[in-house]
Design an enzyme around this catalytic site. Structure first.
Site, PDB file in Angstrom:
ATOM      1  CG  HIS A   1      -2.023  -1.002   1.199  1.00 46.22           C
ATOM      2  ND1 HIS A   1      -2.844  -1.247   2.267  1.00 46.22           N
ATOM      3  CD2 HIS A   1      -2.427  -1.860   0.234  1.00 46.22           C
ATOM      4  CE1 HIS A   1      -3.710  -2.198   1.967  1.00 46.22           C
ATOM      5  NE2 HIS A   1      -3.476  -2.594   0.746  1.00 46.22           N
TER       6      HIS A   1
ATOM      7  CD  GLU B   1      -1.163  -4.357  -5.557  1.00 48.65           C
ATOM      8  OE1 GLU B   1      -1.208  -5.558  -5.911  1.00 48.65           O
ATOM      9  OE2 GLU B   1      -2.180  -3.706  -5.305  1.00 48.65           O
TER      10      GLU B   1
ATOM     11  CG  HIS C   1      -7.084  -1.534  -7.560  1.00 49.24           C
ATOM     12  ND1 HIS C   1      -8.038  -0.640  -7.124  1.00 49.24           N
ATOM     13  CD2 HIS C   1      -6.636  -2.172  -6.455  1.00 49.24           C
ATOM     14  CE1 HIS C   1      -8.139  -0.719  -5.806  1.00 49.24           C
ATOM     15  NE2 HIS C   1      -7.302  -1.648  -5.369  1.00 49.24           N
TER      16      HIS C   1
HETATM   17 MG   LIG Z   1      -3.202  -2.682  -3.851  1.00 48.81          MG
END
Ligand SMILES: [Mg+2]
Length: 388
Positions: free
Chosen positions: A216, A240, A316
């Site tokens: 994140h 990610e 996403h």
């Molecule tokens: Mg993500």
């Protein structure tokens, strides 16, 4: 065909306490999104979705206001099938004429952020209308689907080192997923604790299941590099958002320092951000959220960037049903598409907003044949949870 009405609604669905999860974003008591309805004189209604940041209910109200007050008047009376031109009208606003005549952009100050999400919500609804008007699913309009089913990965994974294996194996039990994603990052405290959770996950899953980790954007470049070093033998599908989206150079540095594939994109807006990621060689996998980055129109352009730079595309899809369907149609039709995100958090906007389902079987999701997005919004659900 003409547009008669455009209406955006901030929809807020409470999440039962036992289904809420804790992450670096805090504990989310509600699932919020902005659902866009575009009506036409022919009776066809298109649905879209526009998204603001996590845990930002006021931003949802603002996003709906941008659509209802600024964009709707520009759209009423227009042919909804003129999607390319209407995208340019909304993006370039008072200078739209220059943009359309001269073939380059004249954007307003709203080149990023809620203004782009607002365009995204409209754009998705316009593609829905185009598909419905032709009786064709959107993937067909984008060049056809590459397969009738696509692999999906289960997205969740918040448990601690002792429970993470059990949690991820539970996802596999649910849908036969062959890949899963877990959360890591600053919420774990020391980087080594995130790495220990990933190693525990890999031990529990065995070598065959794909495993991705999502920070994140919470780490510094140094922390992200250290994490990569610690999990280099865990065969990650991708790592990610290692660092904040505003440090693309730093992300490129993380990528250069390790063999772990890097992904990002859910915090980016428009093709311009993704071009930068590609040029800096900051990512292996691009992850636009179509309800944020600019809709299906912009998603196609981002997909073209991915293919031109030999990158992969994994939209996403932590979103409501309209944005999930939009990402599915894009991934299914784009050369760089290869996998779908399937949220295992409590997601009423994906499962309860529409009449249809996107079932997962053996880790695969059907690419539906239904016209447009292939969804039927339950208006009673929308009305029940509409905040404005
Ligand atoms: Mg993500």
């Amino acid at each position: 065909m003409r547009i008669t009405r455009v209406e955006a609604s901030w929809v807020q669905v409470p999440i039962p306490p036992d289904r809420q999860h804790l992450s670096d974003f805090g504990r989310q008591p509600t699932f919020d999104s902005v659902i866009v309805r575009v009506e036409t004189e022919s009776g066809i209604t298109g649905w879209g979705e526009a998204k603001a940041g996590v845990a930002s209910t006021a931003a949802c109200a603002g996003l709906a206001a941008i659509i209802n007050q600024d964009l709707a008047p520009l759209l009423v009376g227009e042919d909804p099938r003129d999607i390319s031109r209407l995208w340019d009208v909304l993006y370039n606003m008072p200078r739209q004429g220059f943009a359309i005549d001269r073939g380059h952009v004249f954007p307003t100050l709203g080149r990023r952020g809620l203004s782009i999400s607002a365009i995204a919500g409209i754009d998705i609804a316009l593609w829905d209308i185009l598909g419905k008007s032709l009786g064709a699913p959107i993937w067909r309009l984008l060049g056809g689907r590459r397969a009738e089913r696509m692999p999906a990965y289960a997205s969740g994974g918040w448990a601690d080192e002792n429970k993470i294996g059990e949690q991820l194996l539970g996802y596999i039990d649910k849908g036969g997923f062959r890949a899963v994603k877990m959360r890591v990052g600053s919420m774990d405290g020391p980087v080594a604790r995130s790495a220990a959770r990933v190693r525990a996950a890999r031990r529990a899953l065995g070598p065959e299941v794909g495993l991705a980790a999502d920070a994140h954007g919470t780490w510094t470049v140094a922390e992200a590099k250290a994490f990569c070093r610690m999990v280099e033998d865990c065969d990650l599908l991708w790592f990610e958002e290692p660092v904040t989206a505003d440090d693309k150079q730093g992300q490129a540095e993380v990528r250069r320092a390790s063999a772990v594939p890097i992904s990002s994109g859910e915090s980016e807006f428009t093709r311009h951000d993704f071009r930068e990621l590609a040029e800096l060689r900051a990512a292996d996998v691009l992850q636009p959220d179509l309800a944020i980055a600019g809709g299906i129109t912009e998603g196609v352009r981002i997909g073209a960037i991915a293919t031109a730079f030999n990158l992969r595309l994994a939209p996403h899809l932590w979103s409501g049903a309209p944005a999930f369907a939009a990402g599915l149609h894009l991934a299914a039709s784009n050369s760089a598409g290869f996998i779908l995100e399937y949220s295992l958090g409590h997601n009423p906007m994906l499962h309860d907003l529409i009449e249809e389902r996107f079932p997962v079987q053996d880790g695969m999701v059907d690419v539906p044949d239904r016209p447009g997005l292939g969804i039927t919004v339950k208006e009673d659900f929308l009305n029940r949870y509409r905040r404005q």
